[in-house]
Design a protein around this motif. Structure first.
Motif, mmCIF file in Angstrom:
data_model
loop_
_atom_site.group_PDB
_atom_site.id
_atom_site.type_symbol
_atom_site.label_atom_id
_atom_site.label_comp_id
_atom_site.label_asym_id
_atom_site.label_seq_id
_atom_site.Cartn_x
_atom_site.Cartn_y
_atom_site.Cartn_z
ATOM 1 N N PHE A 99 0.822 -1.211 0.000
ATOM 2 C CA PHE A 99 0.000 0.000 0.000
ATOM 3 C C PHE A 99 0.858 1.263 0.000
ATOM 4 C CE2 PHE A 99 -3.654 -2.589 1.449
ATOM 5 C CZ PHE A 99 -4.608 -2.075 0.594
ATOM 6 N N HIS A 104 -2.264 4.318 -3.771
ATOM 7 C CA HIS A 104 -3.562 3.652 -3.732
ATOM 8 C C HIS A 104 -4.589 4.539 -3.042
ATOM 9 C CE1 HIS A 104 -2.200 -0.288 -5.143
ATOM 10 N NE2 HIS A 104 -1.068 0.020 -4.528
ATOM 11 N N SER A 111 -11.197 0.134 -9.447
ATOM 12 C CA SER A 111 -11.411 -1.229 -8.968
ATOM 13 C C SER A 111 -11.996 -1.295 -7.568
ATOM 14 C CB SER A 111 -10.098 -2.017 -9.016
ATOM 15 O OG SER A 111 -9.840 -2.397 -10.338
ATOM 16 N N ASN A 112 -12.401 -0.152 -7.032
ATOM 17 C CA ASN A 112 -12.980 -0.130 -5.688
ATOM 18 C C ASN A 112 -14.099 -1.166 -5.577
ATOM 19 O OD1 ASN A 112 -13.676 0.559 -3.109
ATOM 20 N ND2 ASN A 112 -14.543 2.562 -3.616
ATOM 21 N N CYS A 115 -11.185 -5.329 -6.005
ATOM 22 C CA CYS A 115 -9.723 -5.405 -6.017
ATOM 23 C C CYS A 115 -9.242 -6.446 -5.018
ATOM 24 C CB CYS A 115 -9.170 -4.033 -5.655
ATOM 25 S SG CYS A 115 -7.426 -4.012 -5.267
ATOM 26 N N GLN A 118 -7.288 -4.760 -1.968
ATOM 27 C CA GLN A 118 -8.229 -4.130 -1.043
ATOM 28 C C GLN A 118 -8.980 -5.196 -0.246
ATOM 29 O OE1 GLN A 118 -11.742 -2.677 -3.007
ATOM 30 N NE2 GLN A 118 -11.794 -0.814 -1.769
ATOM 31 N N ARG A 153 -1.165 1.907 -9.259
ATOM 32 C CA ARG A 153 -1.893 0.861 -8.528
ATOM 33 C C ARG A 153 -1.274 -0.511 -8.753
ATOM 34 N NH1 ARG A 153 -6.984 3.089 -11.467
ATOM 35 N NH2 ARG A 153 -7.442 4.956 -10.252
ATOM 36 N N THR A 210 -5.505 -5.756 -9.306
ATOM 37 C CA THR A 210 -5.820 -4.410 -8.815
ATOM 38 C C THR A 210 -6.402 -3.556 -9.937
ATOM 39 O OG1 THR A 210 -3.697 -3.455 -9.447
ATOM 40 C CG2 THR A 210 -3.789 -4.565 -7.306
ATOM 41 N N GLY A 211 -6.440 -2.274 -9.717
ATOM 42 C CA GLY A 211 -6.923 -1.348 -10.735
ATOM 43 C C GLY A 211 -5.801 -0.841 -11.624
HETATM 44 S S1 SF4 Z 1 -5.913 -0.916 -6.820
HETATM 45 FE FE1 SF4 Z 1 -7.081 -1.804 -5.115
HETATM 46 S S2 SF4 Z 1 -5.920 -1.228 -3.295
HETATM 47 FE FE2 SF4 Z 1 -5.238 0.094 -4.964
HETATM 48 S S3 SF4 Z 1 -6.517 1.931 -4.859
HETATM 49 FE FE3 SF4 Z 1 -7.543 0.515 -6.255
HETATM 50 S S4 SF4 Z 1 -8.992 -0.602 -4.969
HETATM 51 FE FE4 SF4 Z 1 -7.509 0.349 -3.592
#
Ligand code: SF4
Ligand code: SF4
Ligand code: SF4
Ligand code: FES
Lengths: 241, 178
Positions: A99, A104, A111-112, A115, A118, A153, A210-211
């Protein structure tokens, strides 16, 4: 990951439970078969394992070293612990570092809610990040016709690299640099949209946890990724040989 | 003098969404009011932070000099400090400016993007610190409640547990970006 020889059965203990394993089976596969949860990020069913993220570390009696479950084969008489306090502490540290290393911002990320990073943070009870964030300066590559690569990310799991190489056969992605300078690059470190090798298949986008890789025309709510194609493709190919 | 516990809420660099989510507890606020007095908050009139508060919820990152001095003071006068929401817990959106210098951020906001009266304010608006940081990078924090914002149920659960003298276990109730 498959061992290239004939199968024999091994008996061992995971978290005190007696289990039987094929000798070409990794501890991770064995745990999953027995409904024991081991966190993973770089592991992706259908491509080979690299033991990169270190989230799947487990303890094996008789050695002081922690071993990555995705890279360790079942051995006769092993006693494996998958979830001690020491392991939890290391897993937490790995997530802290992931992180803090990039930028992030889950609340505004494509990707909220979909992910893996997350999700794992929630699952492992990471309520905050214990080390200072680095805030690197990284620019987004939106040159591709269909997809966007946002290194802010990226967790350097190299799933994209492996799927593009091993499944699609294009090998568009690769890894450049070391430590915090490490980056996923396309072709000869050029904008993805100018890549000669990319077939626009989208496999890398689907497997990215991830995003960091996403589809241009998809909204946050639709950003769910589809990985089911991979083991399927793999089985079809192996069956053909 | 009431023997009820005391509760405070503080608004640093956040959008007030966490306070809104707190208000969204709705009629259950009455249940909370039986257990605790809200002694300091953007929602009440008190101007000075009290001598000692049992539980203080912090919304927002520490971004300006004012935030910095406020959180130091609040910590010194709080028994249990709670980082409420992603801005307090991770610095979240406020920290997106951290990749740029304060100077360039101000120029962008007040000069380049302003049609009228282009000038960087020097009065009233507190000066920005070099970086926006999570609360726990400035003072020790006792409880973390991630979420953007944490849901009303999450906040209600957290507060009732704390007021009952227990440490809330949020499990999968909330997460970063929730
Ligand atoms: S990639 Fe995943 S951990 Fe990173 S900001 Fe996006 S949702 Fe959050
Ligand atoms: S779209 Fe397909 S070919 Fe292009 S980089 Fe991704 S996996 Fe490789
Ligand atoms: S772009 Fe996605 S799949 Fe590729 S290394 Fe980064 S996080 Fe992993
Ligand atoms: S899943 Fe085993 S090291 Fe990443």
């Amino acid at each position: 990951m498959k061992r290239p020889f004939k199968t024999r059965i091994k008996t061992l203990k995971i978290d005190g439970i007696d289990v039987g394993a094929r000798e070409d089976e990794t501890l991770l596969e064995l745990a999953q078969e027995n409904d024991i949860f081991i966190p993973t990020l770089c592991h992706l069913e259908g491509v080979h394992d690299i033991g990169g993220c270190r989230l799947c570390l487990v303890e094996v009696k008789g050695t002081n070293k922690l071993l990555p479950a995705c890279m360790t084969y079942a051995e006769e008489g092993m006693e494996v612990t998958t979830n001690s306090e020491r392991l939890q502490m290391y897993r937490r540290q790995v997530l802290d570092l992931l992180f803090s290393e990039r930028n992030h911002v889950c609340s505004v990320c494509v990707s909220n809610g979909h992910c893996e990073l997350q999700w794992l943070a929630g699952k492992l009870g990471i309520s905050h990040v214990g080390v200072p964030y680095l805030y690197p300066q990284l620019s987004v590559d939106a040159s591709h016709r269909f997809y966007i690569y946002d290194p802010n990310r990226c967790i350097l799991c190299t799933r994209c690299v492996r799927v593009c190489d091993e499944i699609e056969g294009a090998h568009t992605w690769d890894v450049m640099g070391r430590g915090t300078d490490c980056l996923i690059i396309s072709d000869l470190n050029q904008p993805w949209g100018t890549s000669d090798t990319c077939t626009r298949c989208g496999k890398c986008v689907q497997v990215c946890p991830t995003g960091a890789l996403f589809h241009k025309t998809k909204a946050v709510a639709e950003m769910e990724k589809r990985r089911d194609f991979l083991p399927y493709l793999r089985t079809m190919r192996e069956g053909r040989k | 003098m009431s023997t009820k516990q005391t509760l405070a809420t503080v608004w640093l660099d956040g959008c007030s969404g966490c306070h809104m989510s707190f208000l969204d507890i709705d009629e259950r606020l009455l249940e909370l009011a039986v257990l605790a007095d809200l002694v300091y908050s953007p929602l009440v009139d008190t101007k000075e932070f009290p001598e000692m508060v049992d539980i203080t919820l912090i919304e927002g990152a520490v971004s300006s000099e004012e935030d910095y001095h406020k959180i130091k003071k609040v910590r010194a006068h709080t028994r249990l400090l709670v980082s409420l929401g992603d801005c307090a817990v991770t610095a979240n959106v406020p920290a997106m400016r951290n990749r740029f210098s304060v100077r360039s951020v101000l120029e962008r906001a007040y000069l380049e993007n302003a049609d009228l009266n282009q000038q960087i304010p020097v009065e009233v608006i507190p000066s920005l610190r070099e970086r926006s940081v999570p609360v726990h990078q400035v003072v020790p924090v006792d409880i973390f409640i991630p979420g953007c914002p944490p849901s009303n149920d999450t906040i209600y659960y957290g507060l009732t547990e704390l007021l009952a003298g227990r440490r809330p276990d949020f499990g999968t109730m909330t997460r970063f970006g929730a």
